[in-house]
Write a protein that holds these residues in place. Sequence first.
Motif, PDB file in Angstrom:
ATOM      1  N   LYS A  37      62.363 -29.138  44.041  1.00  0.00           N
ATOM      2  CA  LYS A  37      62.440 -28.019  43.083  1.00  0.00           C
ATOM      3  C   LYS A  37      63.804 -28.018  42.389  1.00  0.00           C
ATOM      4  CE  LYS A  37      59.127 -24.924  45.272  1.00  0.00           C
ATOM      5  NZ  LYS A  37      58.962 -23.870  46.272  1.00  0.00           N
ATOM      6  N   GLU A  38      64.853 -28.330  43.169  1.00  0.00           N
ATOM      7  CA  GLU A  38      66.201 -28.391  42.585  1.00  0.00           C
ATOM      8  C   GLU A  38      66.309 -29.514  41.560  1.00  0.00           C
ATOM      9  OE1 GLU A  38      68.452 -26.638  46.605  1.00  0.00           O
ATOM     10  OE2 GLU A  38      68.203 -28.778  46.322  1.00  0.00           O
ATOM     11  N   ILE A  39      65.649 -30.633  41.850  1.00  0.00           N
ATOM     12  CA  ILE A  39      65.647 -31.759  40.910  1.00  0.00           C
ATOM     13  C   ILE A  39      64.831 -31.403  39.663  1.00  0.00           C
ATOM     14  CG2 ILE A  39      64.962 -34.186  40.561  1.00  0.00           C
ATOM     15  CD1 ILE A  39      67.253 -33.859  42.591  1.00  0.00           C
ATOM     16  N   GLU A  40      63.706 -30.738  39.894  1.00  0.00           N
ATOM     17  CA  GLU A  40      62.833 -30.350  38.771  1.00  0.00           C
ATOM     18  C   GLU A  40      63.549 -29.409  37.813  1.00  0.00           C
ATOM     19  OE1 GLU A  40      58.597 -28.149  38.171  1.00  0.00           O
ATOM     20  OE2 GLU A  40      58.898 -29.161  40.091  1.00  0.00           O
ATOM     21  N   LYS A  41      64.400 -28.559  38.393  1.00  0.00           N
ATOM     22  CA  LYS A  41      65.182 -27.635  37.550  1.00  0.00           C
ATOM     23  C   LYS A  41      66.075 -28.430  36.588  1.00  0.00           C
ATOM     24  CE  LYS A  41      68.762 -24.148  37.890  1.00  0.00           C
ATOM     25  NZ  LYS A  41      69.925 -23.822  38.698  1.00  0.00           N
ATOM     26  N   THR A  50      74.492 -32.359  30.414  1.00  0.00           N
ATOM     27  CA  THR A  50      75.952 -32.306  30.518  1.00  0.00           C
ATOM     28  C   THR A  50      76.341 -32.698  31.939  1.00  0.00           C
ATOM     29  OG1 THR A  50      75.993 -30.022  31.287  1.00  0.00           O
ATOM     30  CG2 THR A  50      76.048 -30.369  28.885  1.00  0.00           C
ATOM     31  N   PHE A  51      77.635 -32.909  32.127  1.00  0.00           N
ATOM     32  CA  PHE A  51      78.105 -33.226  33.482  1.00  0.00           C
ATOM     33  C   PHE A  51      77.754 -32.082  34.422  1.00  0.00           C
ATOM     34  CE2 PHE A  51      81.035 -33.332  37.008  1.00  0.00           C
ATOM     35  CZ  PHE A  51      81.022 -34.668  37.365  1.00  0.00           C
ATOM     36  N   SER A  52      77.943 -30.855  33.959  1.00  0.00           N
ATOM     37  CA  SER A  52      77.728 -29.695  34.813  1.00  0.00           C
ATOM     38  C   SER A  52      76.247 -29.482  35.147  1.00  0.00           C
ATOM     39  CB  SER A  52      78.289 -28.454  34.107  1.00  0.00           C
ATOM     40  OG  SER A  52      77.932 -27.314  34.831  1.00  0.00           O
ATOM     41  N   ASN A  53      75.374 -29.488  34.132  1.00  0.00           N
ATOM     42  CA  ASN A  53      73.966 -29.146  34.406  1.00  0.00           C
ATOM     43  C   ASN A  53      73.146 -30.318  34.919  1.00  0.00           C
ATOM     44  OD1 ASN A  53      73.048 -30.679  32.214  1.00  0.00           O
ATOM     45  ND2 ASN A  53      72.834 -28.917  30.844  1.00  0.00           N
ATOM     46  N   THR A  54      73.751 -31.507  34.948  1.00  0.00           N
ATOM     47  CA  THR A  54      72.999 -32.669  35.451  1.00  0.00           C
ATOM     48  C   THR A  54      73.676 -33.270  36.681  1.00  0.00           C
ATOM     49  OG1 THR A  54      72.138 -33.156  33.249  1.00  0.00           O
ATOM     50  CG2 THR A  54      72.060 -34.947  34.855  1.00  0.00           C
ATOM     51  N   LEU A  55      74.918 -33.746  36.508  1.00  0.00           N
ATOM     52  CA  LEU A  55      75.573 -34.449  37.629  1.00  0.00           C
ATOM     53  C   LEU A  55      75.927 -33.506  38.773  1.00  0.00           C
ATOM     54  CD1 LEU A  55      75.966 -37.503  37.609  1.00  0.00           C
ATOM     55  CD2 LEU A  55      75.813 -36.605  35.307  1.00  0.00           C
ATOM     56  N   GLU A  56      76.506 -32.359  38.446  1.00  0.00           N
ATOM     57  CA  GLU A  56      76.891 -31.432  39.514  1.00  0.00           C
ATOM     58  C   GLU A  56      75.660 -30.847  40.203  1.00  0.00           C
ATOM     59  OE1 GLU A  56      79.809 -28.641  38.037  1.00  0.00           O
ATOM     60  OE2 GLU A  56      81.421 -29.993  38.658  1.00  0.00           O
ATOM     61  N   GLU A  57      74.649 -30.507  39.415  1.00  0.00           N
ATOM     62  CA  GLU A  57      73.419 -29.975  40.020  1.00  0.00           C
ATOM     63  C   GLU A  57      72.757 -31.030  40.916  1.00  0.00           C
ATOM     64  OE1 GLU A  57      72.139 -26.851  39.900  1.00  0.00           O
ATOM     65  OE2 GLU A  57      73.959 -26.276  38.840  1.00  0.00           O
ATOM     66  N   LEU A  58      72.772 -32.277  40.463  1.00  0.00           N
ATOM     67  CA  LEU A  58      72.194 -33.369  41.253  1.00  0.00           C
ATOM     68  C   LEU A  58      72.982 -33.584  42.544  1.00  0.00           C
ATOM     69  CD1 LEU A  58      70.292 -35.789  41.701  1.00  0.00           C
ATOM     70  CD2 LEU A  58      71.762 -37.135  40.165  1.00  0.00           C
ATOM     71  N   GLU A  59      74.292 -33.499  42.441  1.00  0.00           N
ATOM     72  CA  GLU A  59      75.142 -33.710  43.615  1.00  0.00           C
ATOM     73  C   GLU A  59      74.838 -32.697  44.726  1.00  0.00           C
ATOM     74  OE1 GLU A  59      78.608 -35.013  45.979  1.00  0.00           O
ATOM     75  OE2 GLU A  59      76.996 -35.866  44.796  1.00  0.00           O
ATOM     76  N   PHE A  60      74.560 -31.458  44.346  1.00  0.00           N
ATOM     77  CA  PHE A  60      74.338 -30.426  45.366  1.00  0.00           C
ATOM     78  C   PHE A  60      72.864 -30.189  45.673  1.00  0.00           C
ATOM     79  CE2 PHE A  60      78.669 -29.500  43.924  1.00  0.00           C
ATOM     80  CZ  PHE A  60      79.321 -29.476  45.148  1.00  0.00           C
ATOM     81  N   ALA A  61      71.984 -30.903  44.987  1.00  0.00           N
ATOM     82  CA  ALA A  61      70.555 -30.798  45.311  1.00  0.00           C
ATOM     83  C   ALA A  61      70.317 -31.436  46.695  1.00  0.00           C
ATOM     84  CB  ALA A  61      69.721 -31.508  44.243  1.00  0.00           C
TER      85      ALA A  61
END
Length: 677
Positions: A37-41, A50-61
């Motif tokens: 679900k976190e990845i789907e978001k 962006t770095f924030s909405n893609t890389l950082e979100e992916l890192e903490f998923a």
Amino acid sequence: MMNQNPLLEPFIHAPFSKIKPEHFKPAIEEAILMAKKEIEKITSSTEPATFSNTLEELEFAGETLDRITSIFFNLNSAETNDQIQQLAQEISPILTDFKNDLIQDPELFERVKTVYDQKDELGLTVEQDTLLDKKYRMFTRNGTNLDAEGKQQLRQLDKKLAALSLKFGENVLAETNRYELHIVNEEELDGLPPGAKSAARMLAKEKNKEGWIFNLHYPSYIPFMKYAKNRKLRKEMAIAFGAKGFHNDHLDNQQNVLEIVNLRYQKAKLLGYPTYAHFKLEERMAETPEKVNSFMEELLHKAKPAAQYEFKELEEFAQNLDNIEKLQKWDAAYYSEKLKQDRFDLDDEQLKPYFELNNVINGVFTIAGKLYGLKFKEVFDVDTYHPEVKTYLVTDEDGKEISLFYADFHPREGKRGGAWMTSYKSQFRRNDLDERPHISIVCNFTKPTEEEPSLLTFNEVTTLFHEFGHALHGMLANTIYPSISGTNVFWDFVELPSQVLENWCYEKEALELFATHYETGEVIPEDLIQKIKDSSTFHEGMATLRQLSFGMLDMSWHSEDPSNITDVKEHEEKAFEQTQLYPEVKENCMSTSFSHIFQGGYAAGYYSYKWAEVLDADTFEYFSEKGIFDRDTARKFRDTILSQGGTEHPLTLYKRFRGKEAAPEALLRRAGLLPKK
């Protein structure tokens, strides 16, 4: 039912006492759904990547999944049973599928690639840039650019490899546990020190047997090989130890070895690499198999003459002492110990009373305090997976929490052999919070007996310091992102913090802090310290050759096409040709129990122990020049190496600390293979 699963309820420390084996699979399946679900978001966002909405979100998923799987696989190593091993076989392919779903998600990769393609314009910090590179490579190195058929092939390869690696480890553990040498005639214990006899008596009592039992766990095996006069029994033990996974029965690992190396090769070829070693070394300091082989050849050239000289000397010594016509592998530890005693008037039995386990633990804590300002307080309200596990709260000089530290010291049937550091929670910073790590070391040290506490051999002391060096790397982590925090560094850099700390074990200034006689409280005498120092390079040529032989065996399996190898033993003999000193033992095979490379992540990486020794010798020379407890040097090491994790290329970090690249001369000098300064 799901809300009653302790793994899915919020927890600060791993809730070991509440966890039952049947909790793991549903918890992992639920955590995978959460991660998806976190990845789907991320992938369904209509905002530009962006770095924030893609890389950082992916890192903490998948943070919940990471914590649950770390608990599960750590238990499978340190306190396993049939049920957990069966679950590992079921859970492993589920996790492999999830990983491949993630890595082969075209929409996710497209968003990562979008950010990667504009990285130069984004004004990223060094750590952000490293994370972006790492995530981008995670996709490209794991099949994102393959067609549908290739992706499916990779999935199958990864699943098979995960299952085979687990099976390999289970077989080694079962082989270690099933052998015992049962002695009823006390004369056959001739030469063994009282501590070894007491431990063997205790083992026999635990199994409701008369006499003494020795097994293949190191605290039992090593003293037997070092001190038992009975050559026939030493031979029996040595052959049993060297034949793990090599009995052509249900625990045999020969086919597993061949399948693992072939599947790894197929995976590398599928991803566009000449061999598995090329694939692995792309993310190592060494970079290529050619560089690794050249490094090992250079060390071999320096060490082999010394090793041959030492071996000849040992042969002559055994011949003169006991009329041994041909020195065999089961004679190695016994006559080396005798020669060492003869030359330095030193043996482990003299030293052990000064290395009571609790004193050594306090010693390594004191040294960490003097170097890095750390304080360790044993706490009793943290859940553990076994009553023997100790827990400590680690704070800095201002009382700020640095880490939670678990320590598990003695062998058990459910624990695999060796010693290792691991973690239950990574360090990272998010939402203005610095999440501190939960670090663990697991060892297999001499147990206390009815007569005396746990008294360590000097080798066990250096092992404790080694693992604690890894632990410091984890504890002192100070990064934003968990995947590049602590020990998440290139594999041939990870051994620097562990190996460098071993050096303090040889220093008078350090030993006098903790090496006190467990009965009298007497500080270790200066003459013993000098003997430890003098004997530190004893048989260093042979020891170096031994390490190189393992590194060369590893590279022989992984730096060429293995498809024509049909006989594991025959292949191994060829790999050992350049480093062999003792006659080959037909009943033995190293590869079938070489857990480092077939289970533990060191495939195409065993050379890194020697590689890191170059770094550690160079580092300790720097400490020695300034003073081994010099706080400025320690602060510099902490700030440029220990706290930085994998935020930058290790060579960059090392040069920032040392002011230059490491040269092998410091290692060769320390090993006595070059004239000393």
